[in-house]
Design a protein around this motif. Sequence first.
Motif: not given
Length: 458
Positions: A342, A412-413, A418, A421-422, A425-426
């Motif tokens: 991030q 998005t990622n 993010w 890093s997304l 975290y999931i």
Amino acid sequence: MKKGVFLLLIAAVSALGGLLFGYDTGVINGAQFYLTEHFGLSDALKGWVVGSALLGCLVGAIAAAPLSILIGRKWSLIISAIFFTISAYGSGLPELFPQTVSMLVVFRIIGGLGIGVASMNAPMYIAEIAPSNIRGRMVTYYQLAIVIGFFVVFLATYFIGNELSVEENIEFGWRRMFWSELIPSLLFLILLFIVPKSPRWLALKGKDADALAVLQKINGNEIAEKEMHQIKESLNETNDGVKVSYFSKAVFVIIAIGTVLSMLQQFTGINAVLYYGADIFEKALGFGKEDVLAQQILLAFVNLVFTFVAMFTVDKFGRKPLLYIGSAGMIVGFLLLGITLQQENVGVLSLIGVLLFIASFALSMGPVVWVLLSEMFPNKIRSVAMSVAVAAQWAANYIVSQSFPVVMGSETNNSAPWNGSLPYYIFIVFILVIVYVTYKFIPETKGKSLEEIEEFWK
């Protein structure tokens, strides 16, 4: 045969079954570059050749239950050894045979069938035959051997590839990589004819004298008599002429808990890290593509060391404490990786995060899930329940393997906040679910006989 030698033989079988699991899964990674050039594969076709074994794994795990009930754990493993052998030879058919991509896929699927059958039957066989005080350690031999299998096949394909020129590897070197699996698969097949049948399966089939004889070899007469009495009581309670209903609330809940735990092993993200972690290493340490060997050795070494730690602590500390400790370590590891991504400050802390995650997984969810799956189900439903849980694990493996690169490449990622890093975290969310499931639903099985564990569910 002395008790120590007898148990060593069982350990050897578990080790070779697990080693072949790791070997057959990993051999395609070493060979895929050369066979891709040999056949001129497109990206889509290469993905199918590499991933086709997963289809066999899923089918094999589903078929393992009726097979295990009908012919037993030992003969199911013999069939898996035959599948491994056919796959190893057929995947590298000599040049005088017209090897095609379709034939290669067929032989890879056959290898997957072997993995599916072995991944269900090997840990179950060990759990059913090992003394309760060392059962956890003996089942972890299976996970240790999987890790060793990955490492050994990597070294084998590396040295085979280094002995030949690139042109020779493209022409026939990849065939030798597949054939290298013939050595452990044939050894596995031979040893299986020496080991006994599972005493629980023998009792299930009404062969009480044979079951008692096996238990006496393992535990001595006094303990064997007590354990045989427990086995018979367990079977008699569910053998009153009423067929087991797998959809009854009591049975369904047990299978559901085991299946969820099995799937969560994959939803930690372990295979995402192992399969797609090269970019992380490249950014963290400046490794180039030519340094894949060093990356793999580092991962394999950490994985191996902490699998040993699990092996020698699972019967001392218990299953649940290791799951708690490992989950905490996996969360911290992914937090280190996620935060550095991030902040766009990928470096040594990122590397520490990856290695901490690998170490924590090897200490906990890697071996402990196999231990729990092999011992938590009651005698009467163990084969079917184990088969469902293992098949679900292969399905989860496929889901993670297919979805991870999609999420990684998403807009998005790759945008703020993010910055790549997304996915991690999931995975952290799923690891938190592991902690909850362990606390709420998983029994502590350390030092208990399989029949004593069965009492927990009543």
